[in-house]
Design an enzyme around this catalytic site. Sequence first.
Site, mmCIF file in Angstrom:
data_model
loop_
_atom_site.group_PDB
_atom_site.id
_atom_site.type_symbol
_atom_site.label_atom_id
_atom_site.label_comp_id
_atom_site.label_asym_id
_atom_site.label_seq_id
_atom_site.Cartn_x
_atom_site.Cartn_y
_atom_site.Cartn_z
ATOM 1 N N GLU A 143 0.803 -17.005 0.489
ATOM 2 C CA GLU A 143 -0.036 -17.383 0.877
ATOM 3 C C GLU A 143 -1.345 -17.792 -0.024
ATOM 4 O OE1 GLU A 143 -2.222 -15.118 2.501
ATOM 5 O OE2 GLU A 143 -0.459 -13.416 2.536
ATOM 6 N N GLY A 162 1.741 -4.848 -2.675
ATOM 7 C CA GLY A 162 2.789 -4.142 -2.679
ATOM 8 C C GLY A 162 2.500 -3.611 -4.436
ATOM 9 N N CYS A 186 3.194 -5.252 9.029
ATOM 10 C CA CYS A 186 4.015 -5.062 7.630
ATOM 11 C C CYS A 186 4.455 -3.804 7.098
ATOM 12 C CB CYS A 186 1.972 -4.877 6.510
ATOM 13 S SG CYS A 186 2.120 -4.691 5.098
ATOM 14 N N ASN A 187 5.645 -4.583 6.108
ATOM 15 C CA ASN A 187 6.450 -2.870 6.200
ATOM 16 C C ASN A 187 6.058 -2.492 5.059
ATOM 17 O OD1 ASN A 187 9.428 -4.514 6.765
ATOM 18 N ND2 ASN A 187 8.236 -5.609 6.463
ATOM 19 N N ASP A 241 -1.972 -7.469 9.136
ATOM 20 C CA ASP A 241 -0.884 -7.132 7.855
ATOM 21 C C ASP A 241 -2.001 -7.022 6.447
ATOM 22 O OD1 ASP A 241 1.264 -7.641 5.800
ATOM 23 O OD2 ASP A 241 0.943 -9.998 6.165
ATOM 24 N N SER A 242 -0.951 -7.276 5.733
ATOM 25 C CA SER A 242 -2.222 -7.557 4.024
ATOM 26 C C SER A 242 -2.560 -8.904 3.607
ATOM 27 C CB SER A 242 -1.291 -6.981 3.082
ATOM 28 O OG SER A 242 -0.633 -7.972 2.871
ATOM 29 N N CYS A 301 10.043 -7.254 4.377
ATOM 30 C CA CYS A 301 8.501 -7.872 4.229
ATOM 31 C C CYS A 301 7.908 -8.904 5.451
ATOM 32 C CB CYS A 301 8.334 -8.332 2.636
ATOM 33 S SG CYS A 301 6.572 -9.431 2.452
ATOM 34 N N THR A 302 7.218 -9.224 5.882
ATOM 35 C CA THR A 302 6.925 -10.087 7.139
ATOM 36 C C THR A 302 6.264 -11.156 6.640
ATOM 37 O OG1 THR A 302 4.709 -8.929 7.627
ATOM 38 C CG2 THR A 302 6.207 -8.267 8.748
ATOM 39 N N HIS A 303 6.377 -11.190 5.059
ATOM 40 C CA HIS A 303 5.834 -13.031 4.314
ATOM 41 C C HIS A 303 7.625 -13.987 4.220
ATOM 42 C CE1 HIS A 303 1.817 -10.728 3.541
ATOM 43 N NE2 HIS A 303 1.748 -12.351 2.997
HETATM 44 N N1 DGL Z 1 3.899 -8.745 4.713
HETATM 45 C C1 DGL Z 1 3.753 -7.638 3.720
HETATM 46 C C2 DGL Z 1 4.408 -6.536 4.139
HETATM 47 O O1 DGL Z 1 5.757 -6.563 5.366
HETATM 48 C C3 DGL Z 1 3.514 -7.896 2.643
HETATM 49 C C4 DGL Z 1 3.126 -7.276 1.224
HETATM 50 C C5 DGL Z 1 2.028 -7.185 0.022
HETATM 51 O O2 DGL Z 1 0.827 -7.660 0.658
HETATM 52 O O3 DGL Z 1 2.524 -7.208 -0.694
HETATM 53 O O4 DGL Z 1 5.427 -5.848 2.987
#
Ligand code: DGL
Length: 269
Positions: free
Chosen positions: A151, A42, A72-73, A9-10, A183-185
């Site tokens: 984050e 994003g 990560c989406n 993921d990011s 978004c996985t966050h």
């Molecule tokens: N967890 C990422 C997602 O699902 C976040 C992307 C981001 O870093 O903006 O999109």
Amino acid sequence: MEQAIAILDSGVGGLTVVKEVMRQLPQEKIIYFGDTARTPYGPRPYEEINLFTRQIVDYLLQFRPKMIVIACNTATAVAIDRIRSVVNIPVVGVIHPGARAAIKMSRRGIVGVIGTEGTIRSKAYEHALKEISPYIEVVSLACPTLVPLVEEGKFNTDESRAAVREALTPIRTYPLDCLILGCTHYPFLSKDIEAVMERPVALISSAEETAREVSTILYHRGQLARSKQLPVHQFFCSGDARMFQQIAQTWLGEHIMVSPVVWQVPNII
Ligand code: DGL
């Protein structure tokens, strides 16, 4: 030696998927990479997201994983096809599992999707949902302020609730029957999101369905871990390892070791 499942993921968002994989597949070893030095993805141009995702995948391939999960989406929406074309192990994303989970839950066919700018701009959820059920009404909203909050470890706080309230204002009163956390966050913010929505709405996280997909693929390939010993997971992040460890331990409810990684390639920040 058992081969691991590589998850990326990011930043810390993919830990929502890690938690479900740990729950559903407790014997599987996980190697996780969070690109916390370059989060958020994003707002970035697609070429950059492609490049970063490829760099993480190349890093993870040194461990010879049996599967890659793009948790990560944004990276799934932008980069999964290219990644699939260059690796010869299964690559699982989070968007189709999320869409399937929403369809299963939806009763009246009005589905909300919140995600990063990159994910919403790609219309990946809309396509995935309508591919299964063309009559679904999809209401999409980009929420660019939420990833940085998570984050920084800010969830279930007055600050996060106020930010979530503001970000969701355009859809708070909309009669959705479910809302995809695209978004996985965002599962970190589930309580805040539930609190600000003015109508009852089922929140859909793709984590559970993604873990089920991982499980199904490994089963059909005869690759489920056989060792009866508990796996030792490995976590890597490119930014502040202490912050990552703190958030990860809170979320996963267990002690983890985190190894910092310094990119040896030019960073575009
Ligand atoms: N967890 C990422 C997602 O699902 C976040 C992307 C981001 O870093 O903006 O999109």
